[in-house]
Motif scaffolding. Sequence first.
Motif, PDB file in Angstrom:
ATOM      1  N   TYR A  44       0.830  -1.207   0.000  1.00 19.84           N
ATOM      2  CA  TYR A  44       0.000   0.000   0.000  1.00 19.84           C
ATOM      3  C   TYR A  44       0.866   1.259   0.000  1.00 19.84           C
ATOM      4  O   TYR A  44       0.603   2.222  -0.736  1.00 19.84           O
ATOM      5  CB  TYR A  44      -0.915  -0.034   1.218  1.00 19.84           C
ATOM      6  CG  TYR A  44      -1.819   1.155   1.353  1.00 19.84           C
ATOM      7  CD1 TYR A  44      -1.525   2.186   2.248  1.00 19.84           C
ATOM      8  CD2 TYR A  44      -2.974   1.262   0.601  1.00 19.84           C
ATOM      9  CE1 TYR A  44      -2.348   3.277   2.384  1.00 19.84           C
ATOM     10  CE2 TYR A  44      -3.812   2.357   0.725  1.00 19.84           C
ATOM     11  CZ  TYR A  44      -3.495   3.366   1.612  1.00 19.84           C
ATOM     12  OH  TYR A  44      -4.319   4.452   1.724  1.00 19.84           O
ATOM     13  N   ILE A  45       1.935   1.252   0.799  1.00 18.05           N
ATOM     14  CA  ILE A  45       2.834   2.415   0.863  1.00 18.05           C
ATOM     15  C   ILE A  45       3.583   2.590  -0.459  1.00 18.05           C
ATOM     16  O   ILE A  45       3.772   3.707  -0.947  1.00 18.05           O
ATOM     17  CB  ILE A  45       3.811   2.258   2.040  1.00 18.05           C
ATOM     18  CG1 ILE A  45       3.047   2.272   3.369  1.00 18.05           C
ATOM     19  CG2 ILE A  45       4.858   3.379   2.037  1.00 18.05           C
ATOM     20  CD1 ILE A  45       3.905   1.934   4.573  1.00 18.05           C
ATOM     21  N   LYS A  46       3.995   1.471  -1.062  1.00 23.32           N
ATOM     22  CA  LYS A  46       4.679   1.550  -2.344  1.00 23.32           C
ATOM     23  C   LYS A  46       3.790   2.149  -3.428  1.00 23.32           C
ATOM     24  O   LYS A  46       4.224   2.989  -4.226  1.00 23.32           O
ATOM     25  CB  LYS A  46       5.146   0.152  -2.766  1.00 23.32           C
ATOM     26  CG  LYS A  46       6.377  -0.357  -2.027  1.00 23.32           C
ATOM     27  CD  LYS A  46       6.783  -1.714  -2.574  1.00 23.32           C
ATOM     28  CE  LYS A  46       8.043  -2.223  -1.893  1.00 23.32           C
ATOM     29  NZ  LYS A  46       8.449  -3.561  -2.412  1.00 23.32           N
ATOM     30  N   ASN A  66       2.366   6.625  -7.020  1.00 27.33           N
ATOM     31  CA  ASN A  66       1.388   7.594  -7.512  1.00 27.33           C
ATOM     32  C   ASN A  66       1.855   9.025  -7.273  1.00 27.33           C
ATOM     33  O   ASN A  66       1.717   9.898  -8.143  1.00 27.33           O
ATOM     34  CB  ASN A  66       0.041   7.358  -6.833  1.00 27.33           C
ATOM     35  CG  ASN A  66      -0.583   6.046  -7.233  1.00 27.33           C
ATOM     36  OD1 ASN A  66      -0.329   5.542  -8.335  1.00 27.33           O
ATOM     37  ND2 ASN A  66      -1.414   5.482  -6.364  1.00 27.33           N
ATOM     38  N   ALA A  67       2.435   9.273  -6.091  1.00 27.51           N
ATOM     39  CA  ALA A  67       2.933  10.618  -5.799  1.00 27.51           C
ATOM     40  C   ALA A  67       4.106  10.976  -6.715  1.00 27.51           C
ATOM     41  O   ALA A  67       4.221  12.112  -7.187  1.00 27.51           O
ATOM     42  CB  ALA A  67       3.346  10.717  -4.330  1.00 27.51           C
ATOM     43  N   PHE A  68       4.984   9.998  -6.976  1.00 27.18           N
ATOM     44  CA  PHE A  68       6.141  10.248  -7.853  1.00 27.18           C
ATOM     45  C   PHE A  68       5.684  10.557  -9.278  1.00 27.18           C
ATOM     46  O   PHE A  68       6.203  11.469  -9.934  1.00 27.18           O
ATOM     47  CB  PHE A  68       7.061   9.029  -7.837  1.00 27.18           C
ATOM     48  CG  PHE A  68       8.360   9.244  -8.561  1.00 27.18           C
ATOM     49  CD1 PHE A  68       8.501   8.871  -9.889  1.00 27.18           C
ATOM     50  CD2 PHE A  68       9.441   9.824  -7.913  1.00 27.18           C
ATOM     51  CE1 PHE A  68       9.686   9.064 -10.564  1.00 27.18           C
ATOM     52  CE2 PHE A  68      10.640  10.021  -8.585  1.00 27.18           C
ATOM     53  CZ  PHE A  68      10.766   9.645  -9.907  1.00 27.18           C
ATOM     54  N   ASN A  69       4.684   9.827  -9.770  1.00 23.50           N
ATOM     55  CA  ASN A  69       4.173  10.074 -11.126  1.00 23.50           C
ATOM     56  C   ASN A  69       3.512  11.442 -11.227  1.00 23.50           C
ATOM     57  O   ASN A  69       3.623  12.131 -12.258  1.00 23.50           O
ATOM     58  CB  ASN A  69       3.192   8.977 -11.518  1.00 23.50           C
ATOM     59  CG  ASN A  69       3.862   7.626 -11.692  1.00 23.50           C
ATOM     60  OD1 ASN A  69       5.047   7.567 -12.019  1.00 23.50           O
ATOM     61  ND2 ASN A  69       3.113   6.553 -11.466  1.00 23.50           N
ATOM     62  N   GLN A  70       2.814  11.842 -10.174  1.00 28.81           N
ATOM     63  CA  GLN A  70       2.184  13.164 -10.183  1.00 28.81           C
ATOM     64  C   GLN A  70       3.242  14.271 -10.229  1.00 28.81           C
ATOM     65  O   GLN A  70       3.068  15.283 -10.916  1.00 28.81           O
ATOM     66  CB  GLN A  70       1.285  13.324  -8.958  1.00 28.81           C
ATOM     67  CG  GLN A  70       0.031  12.463  -9.000  1.00 28.81           C
ATOM     68  CD  GLN A  70      -0.814  12.613  -7.756  1.00 28.81           C
ATOM     69  OE1 GLN A  70      -0.477  13.394  -6.868  1.00 28.81           O
ATOM     70  NE2 GLN A  70      -1.903  11.876  -7.686  1.00 28.81           N
ATOM     71  N   GLU A  73      15.380  16.452  -9.096  1.00 28.79           N
ATOM     72  CA  GLU A  73      14.651  17.447  -8.293  1.00 28.79           C
ATOM     73  C   GLU A  73      13.648  16.780  -7.358  1.00 28.79           C
ATOM     74  O   GLU A  73      13.446  17.210  -6.222  1.00 28.79           O
ATOM     75  CB  GLU A  73      13.947  18.441  -9.214  1.00 28.79           C
ATOM     76  CG  GLU A  73      14.900  19.351  -9.983  1.00 28.79           C
ATOM     77  CD  GLU A  73      14.152  20.240 -10.956  1.00 28.79           C
ATOM     78  OE1 GLU A  73      12.998  19.915 -11.296  1.00 28.79           O
ATOM     79  OE2 GLU A  73      14.709  21.271 -11.371  1.00 28.79           O
ATOM     80  N   ILE A  74      13.041  15.711  -7.840  1.00 27.98           N
ATOM     81  CA  ILE A  74      12.083  14.993  -6.993  1.00 27.98           C
ATOM     82  C   ILE A  74      12.800  14.283  -5.849  1.00 27.98           C
ATOM     83  O   ILE A  74      12.362  14.314  -4.694  1.00 27.98           O
ATOM     84  CB  ILE A  74      11.281  13.994  -7.840  1.00 27.98           C
ATOM     85  CG1 ILE A  74      10.429  14.742  -8.878  1.00 27.98           C
ATOM     86  CG2 ILE A  74      10.388  13.128  -6.945  1.00 27.98           C
ATOM     87  CD1 ILE A  74       9.708  13.825  -9.837  1.00 27.98           C
TER      88      ILE A  74
END
Length: 269
Positions: free
Chosen positions: A232-234, A239-243, A253-254
């Motif tokens: 679930y955390i992965k 999803n956050a990285f893709n956004q 930068e990310i």
Amino acid sequence: MVFSDVFGKSASSIINLILSNDTYTSEEILSKVHGRCKASHEDILSAIDGVTLDAHQKARIEIVKNHMEYVDSLLCKIQKHIDEMIVGYENYIQLLCTIPGVDRKSAITIISEIGVDMSQWSSHHKLASWAGLAPGCNESAGKKKSVKISRAGVYLKPCLVQVAHAAVKDKDYDYYANKFNKISKRRGKKRAIIAIARKILVAIYHMLKTGEFFNPSDMTDIETSQKKRIEYIKNNFKNAFNQLMRTELSSEEILAFLPIKSTDSPLKE
């Protein structure tokens, strides 16, 4: 209209006095009133004033009174029989009473329905499904449909719902109250109560299986495995990285937002 309980101690004593063929005075009526009775003496005497019953009316009231006494005697016999049956389960009853919202009567009802041997269920998921507290999974073509619970557990489920209502109102232990508030904001109060009832049943399953008292560190440790939580955390991280990638930020930068060195991150590859 005067007494809250017609079959209470004060009301029953006054009815017995009226049904007797003896004459009675106002002082004798008031002598039958219990000291904790909230009704005033004036209201009691006003309600009795002018009451005249013939022999047939008294006989019918006497029949009803005898029937009520007979039912009460049966209830006493049943309660005595229940007390004899649960002698060997006293430790389990005391164990379940440590759960917020569970009293002695509820504990007896729960044990009478599921027993104390939890090996008959392979997991708490099976027990929740048997009790009718597992949400449905009706999904087709990516569209979620009804998630209503089943009609199983006609005796156990109402008991657990009552326990859940008491648990979320427990001021001394707000564990289930916090859970209820979080769920009710997203799913509504009715679904939240069912969720709390299921959580209590899961706690009962593990308590009867291990013999431990109710002391949850975190309910997710019981309901969700470590592997599922990592997945679930992965997924959330991906999803956050893709956004962030869609905002035209570079990978360097990310990774700069992470509290680790970018050279040590496996995402650099």
